[in-house]
Design a protein around this motif. Structure first.
Motif, short mmCIF file in Angstrom:
data_model
loop_
_atom_site.label_atom_id
_atom_site.label_comp_id
_atom_site.label_asym_id
_atom_site.label_seq_id
_atom_site.Cartn_x
_atom_site.Cartn_y
_atom_site.Cartn_z
N SER A 167 0.82 -1.22 0.00
CA SER A 167 0.00 0.00 0.00
C SER A 167 0.85 1.26 0.00
N TYR A 234 -3.95 2.92 -2.44
CA TYR A 234 -4.98 2.96 -3.48
C TYR A 234 -4.82 4.18 -4.39
N ARG A 263 -5.04 -1.30 -0.94
CA ARG A 263 -5.93 -0.55 -0.05
C ARG A 263 -5.45 -0.65 1.40
N GLU A 264 -5.93 0.30 2.21
CA GLU A 264 -5.80 0.26 3.66
C GLU A 264 -7.11 0.73 4.27
N LEU A 265 -7.23 0.57 5.60
CA LEU A 265 -8.37 1.17 6.28
C LEU A 265 -8.35 2.68 6.07
N GLY A 296 -9.13 3.63 -0.47
CA GLY A 296 -9.80 2.54 -1.16
C GLY A 296 -11.06 3.06 -1.81
N ASN A 346 -14.54 1.63 3.49
CA ASN A 346 -14.14 1.12 2.18
C ASN A 346 -14.12 -0.42 2.27
N GLU A 348 -11.91 -2.41 2.94
CA GLU A 348 -11.06 -2.91 4.02
C GLU A 348 -11.70 -2.74 5.39
#
Length: 367
Positions: A167, A234, A263-265, A296, A346, A348
């Motif tokens: 990411s 993202y 992606r990440e949180l 994301g 998102n 995640e």
């Protein structure tokens, strides 16, 4: 004036003699238009083994440089003269006393000839490196071969390949420049291109993307690999590589193919305001999040509320329309403290939860 047909035959004979030299055969008789050859015994001395001596010259790129024509000066009687690039097997220029100078091929706008018949290169580049000869008055072979070397910036490196990514980082590798032009590679510059388009690599317009910001990072050695850090989750990126030697930087490589970091949180927080509409309802509103911090696909908002004196019971609502920026929470109890939370989500998961405390108005419970 020398005829074209004569010059054509002359060049053909010159080529034939050079071919005879390289094939170790000796011309010993001419009958009409037919040549007769005999194999030369390697143990015998041969006239054709006498090679022209070689003189060596070097200069730096972007300089001007002049080659003297061996055996010629302003007092020499020159009826006809040619400069040739032996490395490229091309004629550079031709001088005829009655017709002046004719320039050829890629040298047309880059060379001139001085009064001593010297060949002047203007703003030399590594492409000018090679062997040159000057032929006076229809001579077939030169006295001297002039070997020219231009010390220049490197050729561009190969297109970078993305071998691994997360990411926030990407590992790159690339082919070193094919030519370092007599100066060793010292390091590379990695050009990080962050594209503003959203991460849809199937969009045919992505290949034409010119809407990007640039960040540059220098490597510390000549290794043809590097880990790029500090990327955003993202996000669409591409990369270029610039090689450096002691002369300076190369032209950039071809851009890498596009990539999208993982992606990440979400990191985006959603500040919001709340006000009572009645004893049993609250109106809340907010501004959209910074899309770069969603990390994301932006799927929407998660709204939660619970009574402060009964935290075990939490109610929630998912607002899956990302363009919505307000909502009314109903069916609340009058004159009751509520803990309200709002976050984005998102694929995640959820981002940080922003919370407010609010007390509903006094009044009766609406039926």
């Amino acid at each position: 004036m020398v005829s074209v047909e004569y010059l054509t035959v002359l060049n053909a004979v010159r080529t034939l003699i050079i071919s005879v030299i390289s094939s170790k055969t000796l011309l010993f008789g001419i009958s009409g238009v037919f040549f007769t050859f005999a194999q030369v015994d390697d143990t015998l001395p041969r006239f054709f083994d006498i090679q022209p001596k070689t003189e060596y010259y070097k200069t730096y790129a972007k300089n001007n440089f002049t080659f003297r024509c061996p055996g010629a000066n302003e007092n020499t009687l020159v009826e006809y003269l040619e400069w040739h690039s032996e490395s490229k097997h091309k004629k550079v220029l031709e001088f005829q006393k009655d017709a002046g100078i004719t320039y050829y091929n890629e040298w047309k706008d880059r060379v001139t000839m001085d009064k001593d018949y010297g060949l002047i290169f203007h703003n030399v580049t590594s492409a000018d490196s090679g062997d040159y000869i000057c032929l006076i008055n229809h001579r077939l072979l030169p006295d001297v071969m002039l070997r020219f070397t231009v010390i220049d910036v490197p050729d561009p490196p190969g297109r970078p390949l993305i071998t691994f990514f997360t990411s926030r980082a990407a590992n790159l590798s690339w082919a070193p420049p094919k030519g370092t032009n007599l100066s060793q590679i010292t390091h590379y510059t990695v050009v990080i291109r962050k594209h503003e388009e959203r991460p849809d690599l199937e969009d045919e317009n992505m290949a034409k993307s010119t809407n990007f910001t640039i960040r540059k990072v220098n490597t510390t050695n000549s290794e043809a690999s590097f880990q790029v850090k500090g990327l955003r989750p993202y996000t669409v990126y591409s990369f270029q590589i610039i090689a450096w030697n002691t002369i300076g930087p190369s032209n950039p490589s071809k851009p890498s193919y596009f990539m999208v970091t993982l992606r990440e949180l979400p990191e985006a927080r959603i500040p919001f305001t709340a006000r009572n509409m009645s004893s049993t309802s609250v109106f809340i509103s907010w501004e959209p999040p910074d899309i770069d911090l969603v990390n994301g696909d932006f799927l929407g908002y998660r709204l939660t509320w619970m009574q402060l004196n009964n935290p075990k019971i939490t109610q929630e609502k998912y607002i899956r329309n990302a363009s919505v920026t307000k909502h009314i929470i109903g069916n609340l109890l009058p004159h009751t403290e509520y803990h309200i939370g709002l976050s984005v989500f998102n694929p995640e998961g959820y981002g940080p939860n922003t919370t407010l405390l609010i007390i509903t108005d006094e009044g009766r419970v609406e039926s």
